[in-house]
Design a protein around this motif. Structure first.
Motif, PDB file in Angstrom:
ATOM      1  N   GLU A   1      37.513  41.015  31.679  1.00 60.24           N
ATOM      2  CA  GLU A   1      37.381  40.302  33.012  1.00 60.24           C
ATOM      3  C   GLU A   1      37.839  41.061  34.096  1.00 60.24           C
ATOM      4  O   GLU A   1      37.037  41.270  35.186  1.00 60.24           O
ATOM      5  CB  GLU A   1      37.934  39.038  32.691  1.00 60.24           C
ATOM      6  CG  GLU A   1      37.397  37.774  32.056  1.00 60.24           C
ATOM      7  CD  GLU A   1      37.953  36.610  32.118  1.00 60.24           C
ATOM      8  OE1 GLU A   1      37.652  35.568  31.597  1.00 60.24           O
ATOM      9  OE2 GLU A   1      39.041  36.431  32.844  1.00 60.24           O
ATOM     10  N   GLY A   2      38.980  41.572  34.013  1.00 56.77           N
ATOM     11  CA  GLY A   2      39.796  42.138  35.082  1.00 56.77           C
ATOM     12  C   GLY A   2      38.805  43.338  35.369  1.00 56.77           C
ATOM     13  O   GLY A   2      38.659  43.570  36.793  1.00 56.77           O
ATOM     14  N   ALA A   3      38.477  44.134  34.661  1.00 61.56           N
ATOM     15  CA  ALA A   3      37.515  45.492  34.850  1.00 61.56           C
ATOM     16  C   ALA A   3      36.194  45.184  35.612  1.00 61.56           C
ATOM     17  O   ALA A   3      35.808  45.768  36.492  1.00 61.56           O
ATOM     18  CB  ALA A   3      37.298  46.257  33.653  1.00 61.56           C
ATOM     19  N   ALA A   4      35.737  43.952  35.256  1.00 65.67           N
ATOM     20  CA  ALA A   4      34.241  43.448  35.691  1.00 65.67           C
ATOM     21  C   ALA A   4      34.552  43.084  37.158  1.00 65.67           C
ATOM     22  O   ALA A   4      33.822  43.486  38.073  1.00 65.67           O
ATOM     23  CB  ALA A   4      33.895  42.354  34.988  1.00 65.67           C
ATOM     24  N   VAL A   5      35.626  42.269  37.342  1.00 72.56           N
ATOM     25  CA  VAL A   5      35.932  41.987  38.692  1.00 72.56           C
ATOM     26  C   VAL A   5      36.289  43.219  39.611  1.00 72.56           C
ATOM     27  O   VAL A   5      35.749  43.243  40.874  1.00 72.56           O
ATOM     28  CB  VAL A   5      37.326  40.998  38.792  1.00 72.56           C
ATOM     29  CG1 VAL A   5      37.768  40.889  40.104  1.00 72.56           C
ATOM     30  CG2 VAL A   5      36.903  39.662  38.304  1.00 72.56           C
ATOM     31  N   LEU A   6      37.003  44.303  39.353  1.00 69.03           N
ATOM     32  CA  LEU A   6      37.391  45.209  40.118  1.00 69.03           C
ATOM     33  C   LEU A   6      36.243  46.076  40.388  1.00 69.03           C
ATOM     34  O   LEU A   6      35.823  46.678  41.571  1.00 69.03           O
ATOM     35  CB  LEU A   6      38.236  46.203  39.437  1.00 69.03           C
ATOM     36  CG  LEU A   6      39.680  45.629  39.484  1.00 69.03           C
ATOM     37  CD1 LEU A   6      40.722  46.866  38.723  1.00 69.03           C
ATOM     38  CD2 LEU A   6      40.448  45.149  40.632  1.00 69.03           C
ATOM     39  N   ASP A   7      35.234  46.148  39.471  1.00 68.60           N
ATOM     40  CA  ASP A   7      33.738  46.885  39.806  1.00 68.60           C
ATOM     41  C   ASP A   7      33.056  46.121  40.691  1.00 68.60           C
ATOM     42  O   ASP A   7      32.396  46.914  41.689  1.00 68.60           O
ATOM     43  CB  ASP A   7      33.219  47.009  38.313  1.00 68.60           C
ATOM     44  CG  ASP A   7      33.933  47.928  37.267  1.00 68.60           C
ATOM     45  OD1 ASP A   7      34.511  48.688  37.747  1.00 68.60           O
ATOM     46  OD2 ASP A   7      33.508  48.032  36.179  1.00 68.60           O
ATOM     47  N   ALA A   8      33.103  44.793  40.570  1.00 70.36           N
ATOM     48  CA  ALA A   8      32.256  44.154  41.507  1.00 70.36           C
ATOM     49  C   ALA A   8      32.675  44.168  42.730  1.00 70.36           C
ATOM     50  O   ALA A   8      32.166  44.071  43.677  1.00 70.36           O
ATOM     51  CB  ALA A   8      32.172  42.574  41.152  1.00 70.36           C
ATOM     52  N   ALA A   9      34.058  44.279  43.024  1.00 75.97           N
ATOM     53  CA  ALA A   9      34.604  44.317  44.569  1.00 75.97           C
ATOM     54  C   ALA A   9      34.604  45.916  44.942  1.00 75.97           C
ATOM     55  O   ALA A   9      35.109  46.113  45.932  1.00 75.97           O
ATOM     56  CB  ALA A   9      36.162  43.993  44.231  1.00 75.97           C
ATOM     57  N   GLY A  10      34.038  46.828  43.980  1.00 75.84           N
ATOM     58  CA  GLY A  10      33.885  48.050  44.500  1.00 75.84           C
ATOM     59  C   GLY A  10      35.408  48.745  44.364  1.00 75.84           C
ATOM     60  O   GLY A  10      35.811  49.590  45.468  1.00 75.84           O
TER      61      GLY A  10
END
Length: 352
Positions: A226-235
């Protein structure tokens, strides 16, 4: 340079003690029973190469030091939830020759999470991020242990939000005389966000105990995904696990030390000491915040944030939530989040 360690707990006490042991000028800042013990008996630092007592100046705030020195370095090592209080105390402190600490002195944020540097930059002109890889424990007043060997820790340092300078290099050189590796990194935020992902498991450990069961490891993988997906979405870039392993290798292996068992990480220690607060709002809560900002569901991190906050407020013992109960709650949270997303998607279809 003189190092003023604001928050001489596990991380701050370990850094301050090691710097003092290498001959550097150190002042410790603490509160309550810990401050009283530091003043009475000194800082007792236990590390794989022995137990050392450092009798150092110990203060509660800047007023006890009078004017600060122009060569002072402020190293902020309080838990992130206490950052604003520390900034209010130390930012206005006068510096010899004129001006205030906020205007003239460097502030290094050696804390978990990534929010403290942003908060600090509202007050201090010169802010540095520190990615802290330092297994340390503080459970009783006056005593700190750090189990890493052959190095005590690895501390990436860089200007916030990016860049390097002579101060970062000078601090790094001092730390490297004191059993630390201190890479100077213009992209220190990549390392701090990677550490954020690693720290998402702190709440799981604090709630249910050591992460030894395969089911706990599987849950942790879901939380970090979940955390990695969020950081990727936020660039937001972050060092990969492979990159971190390559840098760390076996430089900071934890070794057993007689009489100083390591029960758990920083969140586990907060519950053990029954402090009433916990840093989860700035770990799992950071992921929940970014998820809401960027439209990425984070049911597991939001759940861990709520549970850890409740445990801290109620002063519940670490490890007192059965893993089976946490797994059930996690599945329910993920299912509920999926149902909510489906409802929202259906409503959007109907509106179109």
């Amino acid at each position: 340079m003189r190092y003023i360690i604001i928050g001489a707990g596990a991380v701050g006490g370990s850094i301050g003690g090691r710097l003092a042991g290498a001959g550097h000028d150190v002042v410790l800042v603490a509160r309550g029973a810990h401050l009283a013990a530091l003043r009475r008996d000194g800082l007792r630092l236990t590390v794989p190469d022995g137990e050392f007592t450092h009798r150092l100046p110990a203060v509660e705030g800047p007023a006890e030091l009078g004017e600060l020195r122009p060569d002072d370095v402020l190293l902020l090592a309080v838990k992130t939830q206490h950052t604003e209080d520390a900034l209010r105390a130390w930012g206005p402190a006068p510096v010899a020759g004129g001006g205030t600490a906020a205007e003239r002195l460097p502030l290094l944020c050696a804390q978990n999470g990534v929010e403290s540097t942003r908060v600090a930059l509202r007050v201090f002109r010169r802010v540095y991020g520190v990615c802290v890889w330092l297994p340390a424990t503080h459970l009783e007043p006056g005593a700190v242990s750090a189990a890493g060997a052959p190095l005590t820790g690895i501390l990436h340092i860089g200007r916030y939000p990016h860049g390097t300078d002579d101060t970062a290099r000078a601090v790094a050189a001092d730390l490297e005389t004191a059993r630390f590796e201190a890479p100077v990194a213009a992209d220190v935020e990549r390392w701090r966000h990677a550490k954020l992902l690693a720290n998402l498991g702190n709440a799981v450990e604090a709630l249910t105990g050591p992460l030894e069961h395969d089911d706990a490891a599987a849950l942790l993988d879901r939380v970090r995904a979940e955390g990695a997906a969020v950081l990727d979405a936020a660039g937001i870039g972050h060092a990969s696990p492979e990159e971190q392993r390559a840098v760390r290798g076996h430089k900071v292996d934890q070794v057993p030390m007689e009489g100083t068992p390591r029960g758990g990480g920083s969140s586990w220690q907060s519950l053990t000491r029954a402090t009433g607060t916990i840093e989860t709002d700035y770990l799992n809560g950071e992921i929940a915040l970014l998820g809401r900002l960027h439209g990425v569901p984070t049911p597991l991190n939001a759940l861990l944030q709520r549970l850890a906050d409740r445990f801290a407020a109620e002063r519940r013992a670490p490890g007192s939530l059965p893993l089976s109960d946490l797994l059930r709650l996690a599945d329910e949270a993920a299912e509920a989040d999926g149902s909510d997303a489906a409802v929202e998607s259906g409503a959007a279809v109907e509106e179109s």
